[in-house]
Design a protein around this motif. Sequence first.
Motif, PDB file in Angstrom:
ATOM      1  N   UNK A 172      23.429  -5.074  14.799  1.00 39.38           N
ATOM      2  CA  UNK A 172      22.927  -5.985  15.861  1.00 39.38           C
ATOM      3  C   UNK A 172      22.200  -6.471  16.659  1.00 39.38           C
ATOM      4  N   UNK A 173      21.288  -5.192  17.347  1.00 40.19           N
ATOM      5  CA  UNK A 173      20.268  -5.320  18.760  1.00 40.19           C
ATOM      6  C   UNK A 173      19.975  -4.297  18.821  1.00 40.19           C
ATOM      7  N   UNK A 174      19.014  -4.128  19.489  1.00 45.70           N
ATOM      8  CA  UNK A 174      18.534  -2.871  20.022  1.00 45.70           C
ATOM      9  C   UNK A 174      18.859  -3.217  21.286  1.00 45.70           C
ATOM     10  N   UNK A 175      20.235  -1.942  21.953  1.00 40.10           N
ATOM     11  CA  UNK A 175      20.644  -1.379  22.798  1.00 40.10           C
ATOM     12  C   UNK A 175      19.798  -0.896  24.671  1.00 40.10           C
ATOM     13  N   UNK A 176      19.275   0.201  23.967  1.00 39.44           N
ATOM     14  CA  UNK A 176      18.261   1.540  24.645  1.00 39.44           C
ATOM     15  C   UNK A 176      17.741   1.746  23.679  1.00 39.44           C
TER      16      UNK A 176
END
Length: 146
Positions: free
Chosen positions: A57-61
């Motif tokens: 989905x997406x980069x979170x950290x």
Amino acid sequence: MSVAGAVVREDGRVLAIRRADNGTWEPPGGVLELAETVEDGVRREIFEETGLKVSVERLTGVYKNVTRGVVALVFRCHPESGTESLSDESTAVDWLTPAEVSDRMADVYGRRLLDAFREEAAPVIRTHDGHNWLDEATPGLAPSEL
């Protein structure tokens, strides 16, 4: 560079593995291969360690271990198919609640999963020495805040 997946189910549980080499609970992940994309590496590592295919989905950290000189990128993912299974790298695979993440995992790994529950689109950036956070520029969430 290493990558890991915060694989979140619809019920809010997140995937974790117990590593075969040291017995610690961590997000599934590992080192990128030379010619693969970051997203392909995340999907490959999760599949190798858990038997699950995921969508990224997406980069979170972004997490830097200053002692080892390793940068880890963590991506929020969703399970697509497959059945949880063990590998040479994992002795257990489990879906944890945020409270269980805090109970079972060292903070430098658990926080990576908890950060994936943040609503903000921008990833957090954290630095640690392998055991302790060296900065708190972007504070993590406590399980009660999720």
